[in-house]
Design an enzyme around this catalytic site. Structure first.
Site, PDB file in Angstrom:
ATOM      1  N   ARG A  33       5.497  -4.153 -19.593  1.00  0.00           N
ATOM      2  CA  ARG A  33       4.209  -4.205 -20.291  1.00  0.00           C
ATOM      3  C   ARG A  33       4.385  -5.018 -21.562  1.00  0.00           C
ATOM      4  O   ARG A  33       5.417  -4.917 -22.243  1.00  0.00           O
ATOM      5  CB  ARG A  33       3.729  -2.800 -20.672  1.00  0.00           C
ATOM      6  CG  ARG A  33       3.152  -1.991 -19.524  1.00  0.00           C
ATOM      7  CD  ARG A  33       1.790  -2.539 -19.047  1.00  0.00           C
ATOM      8  NE  ARG A  33       1.206  -1.729 -18.000  1.00  0.00           N
ATOM      9  CZ  ARG A  33       1.317  -1.961 -16.679  1.00  0.00           C
ATOM     10  NH1 ARG A  33       2.001  -3.005 -16.241  1.00  0.00           N
ATOM     11  NH2 ARG A  33       0.725  -1.170 -15.803  1.00  0.00           N
ATOM     12  N   HIS A  78       0.206 -11.693 -15.215  1.00  0.00           N
ATOM     13  CA  HIS A  78       0.345 -10.307 -14.733  1.00  0.00           C
ATOM     14  C   HIS A  78       0.231 -10.243 -13.198  1.00  0.00           C
ATOM     15  O   HIS A  78      -0.641  -9.551 -12.651  1.00  0.00           O
ATOM     16  CB  HIS A  78      -0.693  -9.386 -15.394  1.00  0.00           C
ATOM     17  CG  HIS A  78      -0.303  -7.935 -15.318  1.00  0.00           C
ATOM     18  ND1 HIS A  78      -0.467  -7.044 -16.350  1.00  0.00           N
ATOM     19  CD2 HIS A  78       0.260  -7.211 -14.316  1.00  0.00           C
ATOM     20  CE1 HIS A  78      -0.052  -5.842 -15.993  1.00  0.00           C
ATOM     21  NE2 HIS A  78       0.405  -5.917 -14.751  1.00  0.00           N
TER      22      HIS A  78
HETATM   23  P1  NDP Z   1       9.724   4.437 -13.458  1.00  0.00           P
HETATM   24  O1  NDP Z   1       8.981   5.551 -14.106  1.00  0.00           O
HETATM   25  O2  NDP Z   1      10.237   4.638 -12.079  1.00  0.00           O
HETATM   26  O3  NDP Z   1      10.959   4.008 -14.363  1.00  0.00           O
HETATM   27  C1  NDP Z   1      10.898   3.927 -15.740  1.00  0.00           C
HETATM   28  C2  NDP Z   1      12.290   3.684 -16.288  1.00  0.00           C
HETATM   29  O4  NDP Z   1      12.187   3.468 -17.693  1.00  0.00           O
HETATM   30  C3  NDP Z   1      13.211   4.892 -16.093  1.00  0.00           C
HETATM   31  O5  NDP Z   1      14.509   4.457 -15.799  1.00  0.00           O
HETATM   32  C4  NDP Z   1      13.194   5.567 -17.467  1.00  0.00           C
HETATM   33  O6  NDP Z   1      14.360   6.297 -17.797  1.00  0.00           O
HETATM   34  C5  NDP Z   1      13.096   4.355 -18.360  1.00  0.00           C
HETATM   35  N1  NDP Z   1      12.554   4.731 -19.665  1.00  0.00           N
HETATM   36  C6  NDP Z   1      11.338   5.229 -19.971  1.00  0.00           C
HETATM   37  N2  NDP Z   1      11.236   5.470 -21.283  1.00  0.00           N
HETATM   38  C7  NDP Z   1      12.418   5.108 -21.826  1.00  0.00           C
HETATM   39  C8  NDP Z   1      12.956   5.124 -23.134  1.00  0.00           C
HETATM   40  N3  NDP Z   1      12.229   5.565 -24.173  1.00  0.00           N
HETATM   41  N4  NDP Z   1      14.211   4.698 -23.326  1.00  0.00           N
HETATM   42  C9  NDP Z   1      14.964   4.268 -22.281  1.00  0.00           C
HETATM   43  N5  NDP Z   1      14.521   4.224 -21.005  1.00  0.00           N
HETATM   44  C10 NDP Z   1      13.271   4.643 -20.784  1.00  0.00           C
HETATM   45  O7  NDP Z   1       8.738   3.168 -13.513  1.00  0.00           O
HETATM   46  P2  NDP Z   1       8.722   1.922 -12.520  1.00  0.00           P
HETATM   47  O8  NDP Z   1      10.085   1.382 -12.421  1.00  0.00           O
HETATM   48  O9  NDP Z   1       8.019   2.249 -11.271  1.00  0.00           O
HETATM   49  O10 NDP Z   1       7.756   0.921 -13.316  1.00  0.00           O
HETATM   50  C11 NDP Z   1       8.091   0.444 -14.590  1.00  0.00           C
HETATM   51  C12 NDP Z   1       6.903  -0.294 -15.201  1.00  0.00           C
HETATM   52  O11 NDP Z   1       6.691  -1.559 -14.575  1.00  0.00           O
HETATM   53  C13 NDP Z   1       5.535   0.376 -15.043  1.00  0.00           C
HETATM   54  O12 NDP Z   1       5.371   1.456 -15.934  1.00  0.00           O
HETATM   55  C14 NDP Z   1       4.595  -0.766 -15.350  1.00  0.00           C
HETATM   56  O13 NDP Z   1       4.354  -0.828 -16.738  1.00  0.00           O
HETATM   57  C15 NDP Z   1       5.383  -2.005 -14.927  1.00  0.00           C
HETATM   58  N6  NDP Z   1       4.770  -2.686 -13.786  1.00  0.00           N
HETATM   59  C16 NDP Z   1       4.420  -4.001 -13.929  1.00  0.00           C
HETATM   60  C17 NDP Z   1       3.857  -4.693 -12.888  1.00  0.00           C
HETATM   61  C18 NDP Z   1       3.539  -6.130 -13.006  1.00  0.00           C
HETATM   62  O14 NDP Z   1       2.962  -6.702 -12.079  1.00  0.00           O
HETATM   63  N7  NDP Z   1       3.905  -6.791 -14.086  1.00  0.00           N
HETATM   64  C19 NDP Z   1       3.625  -4.042 -11.592  1.00  0.00           C
HETATM   65  C20 NDP Z   1       4.050  -2.674 -11.536  1.00  0.00           C
HETATM   66  C21 NDP Z   1       4.601  -2.025 -12.608  1.00  0.00           C
HETATM   67  P3  NDP Z   1      14.782   7.596 -16.953  1.00  0.00           P
HETATM   68  O15 NDP Z   1      15.203   7.063 -15.604  1.00  0.00           O
HETATM   69  O16 NDP Z   1      15.899   8.168 -17.701  1.00  0.00           O
HETATM   70  O17 NDP Z   1      13.558   8.460 -16.856  1.00  0.00           O
HETATM   71  C1  OXD Z   2       0.913  -1.765 -12.222  1.00  0.00           C
HETATM   72  C2  OXD Z   2       0.622  -3.118 -12.598  1.00  0.00           C
HETATM   73  O1  OXD Z   2       1.176  -0.950 -13.105  1.00  0.00           O
HETATM   74  O2  OXD Z   2       0.014  -3.849 -11.793  1.00  0.00           O
HETATM   75  O3  OXD Z   2       0.902  -1.460 -11.014  1.00  0.00           O
HETATM   76  O4  OXD Z   2       0.966  -3.558 -13.696  1.00  0.00           O
END
Ligand code: NDP
Ligand code: OXD
Length: 314
Positions: free
Chosen positions: A229, A277
């Site tokens: 993001r 995006h």
């Molecule tokens: P997940 O919830 O599966 O993974 C999030 C990861 O971030 C976890 O490993 C978590 O740690 C880590 N995390 C969260 N907060 C912190 C912190 N404060 N410090 C360190 N690590 C942290 O999410 P996804 O992998 O499914 O998706 C990630 C993001 O990708 C989405 O939230 C979205 O914003 C973005 N996205 C973007 C898209 C695009 O087209 N550009 C499409 C889809 C998603 P832990 O494992 O320890 O919980």
């Molecule tokens: C999602 C995205 O969060 O498209 O799925 O960014």
């Protein structure tokens, strides 16, 4: 009991039609024009709809985010206190890893330099380091980060990752928490952000973080890739870093404000690759199947997959 489609910026009627195809006997409503009596709504499928629309449904049981990220929901006050589910879809995951691998490879194979040479008809071979000498650090080792890290490892890169809780992932050096952040940054040539946007991750990638990235790497300067993001980076710091050489280059799919303003200096940064995006678009048919399957299971045994933890923010 009805299902509500509440999406902003997407075609509501297409989503209604998809749900009708999966639940021909159910009452499918839509926001803003066809909500009917809010007391009838049991499930809401939403993307960027105002929280007050959901809060106005007294018998709501589950909210489904139609994207993987839930900052569009949790960033709002006044959400109803019901389970929230986010999208986890193998096709979306594969698309994200594809985009991340593409960007890492573009920088690794010096695409920006060759594209500039092509524009001026220059035939010059640049020294090409090996993938095994490029250190890629992935912020976030969740569904998307772990898969991207795995794909990059299989491409031969030296991959590390950082998350909140410590992970054990084959072939990946895993770091966790604030205490290990600087060590992780210091051994990263290409920083990839796949963190969710939360109170803790907002503005995380700022000037000080960019300055802590390795400067002795084979690319001659660090690279930042963001598909998580835009709120997780400080755009003014990023632009300054691209301009003053703190960063060699960047690939950005997400921005503090989307769409990226026409007047943003980022458009003109020759060392930035910008996409609107699109790193991992969701396949609406697959997501409709996913939601329908979850509703059927919820009604059978009360369970839901991929529930969001509002306290953590993801
Ligand atoms: P997940 O919830 O599966 O993974 C999030 C990861 O971030 C976890 O490993 C978590 O740690 C880590 N995390 C969260 N907060 C912190 C912190 N404060 N410090 C360190 N690590 C942290 O999410 P996804 O992998 O499914 O998706 C990630 C993001 O990708 C989405 O939230 C979205 O914003 C973005 N996205 C973007 C898209 C695009 O087209 N550009 C499409 C889809 C998603 P832990 O494992 O320890 O919980
Ligand atoms: C999602 C995205 O969060 O498209 O799925 O960014």
């Amino acid at each position: 009991m009805a299902l509500l489609v509440a999406v902003k910026g997407w075609d509501t009627q297409t989503w209604v039609a998809r749900l009708k195809a999966r639940f021909p006997d159910r009452d499918i409503r839509s926001w803003p024009d066809a909500i009917g009596n809010p007391a009838d709504i049991r499930y809401a499928l939403t993307w960027k709809a105002p929280a007050k629309v959901l809060a106005a449904c007294p018998n709501l049981e589950v909210v489904f985010s139609l994207g993987a990220g839930v900052d569009h929901l949790l960033g709002q006050a006044g959400l109803p206190d019901v389970p929230m589910v986010r999208v986890v879809d193998p096709d979306l995951t594969a698309r994200m890893s594809e985009w991340i691998a593409l960007q890492v490879l573009l920088h690794h194979r010096q695409h920006l330099a060759y594209a500039a040479q092509q524009r001026t008809r220059v035939w010059r071979e640049l020294e090409q380091p090996s993938a095994r000498d490029l250190r890629v650090g992935v912020l976030g080792l969740g569904v998307l980060g772990a898969d991207a890290a795995d794909v990059l490892t299989r491409l031969g890169f030296k991959v590390s990752g950082w998350s909140r809780s410590k992970k054990t992932l084959e072939g990946i050096d895993c770091f966790a928490g604030a205490a290990e952040f600087d060590t992780f940054l210091a051994r990263t040539d290409v920083l990839v952000n796949l963190l969710p946007l939360t109170a803790e991750t907002r503005g995380l990638v700022n000037k000080s973080v960019l300055e802590k990235l390795a400067r002795d790497g084979v690319l001659g300067g660090p690279v930042f890739i963001n598909a998580g993001r835009g709120g997780s980076h400080v755009e003014a710091d990023l632009i300054a870093a691209l301009e003053d050489g703190t960063l060699k280059a960047a690939s950005l799919d997400v921005f503090e404000t989307e769409p990226l303003a026409e007047k943003s200096p980022l458009w003109a940064c020759e060392n930035a690759i910008i996409t609107p995006h699109v790193a991992a678009d969701s396949d609406p048919e697959a997501i409709s199947d996913y939601v329908a399957e979850q509703i059927r299971r919820f009604e059978t045994d009360g369970t839901l997959d991929n529930r969001v933890d509002p306290a953590r923010g993801y």
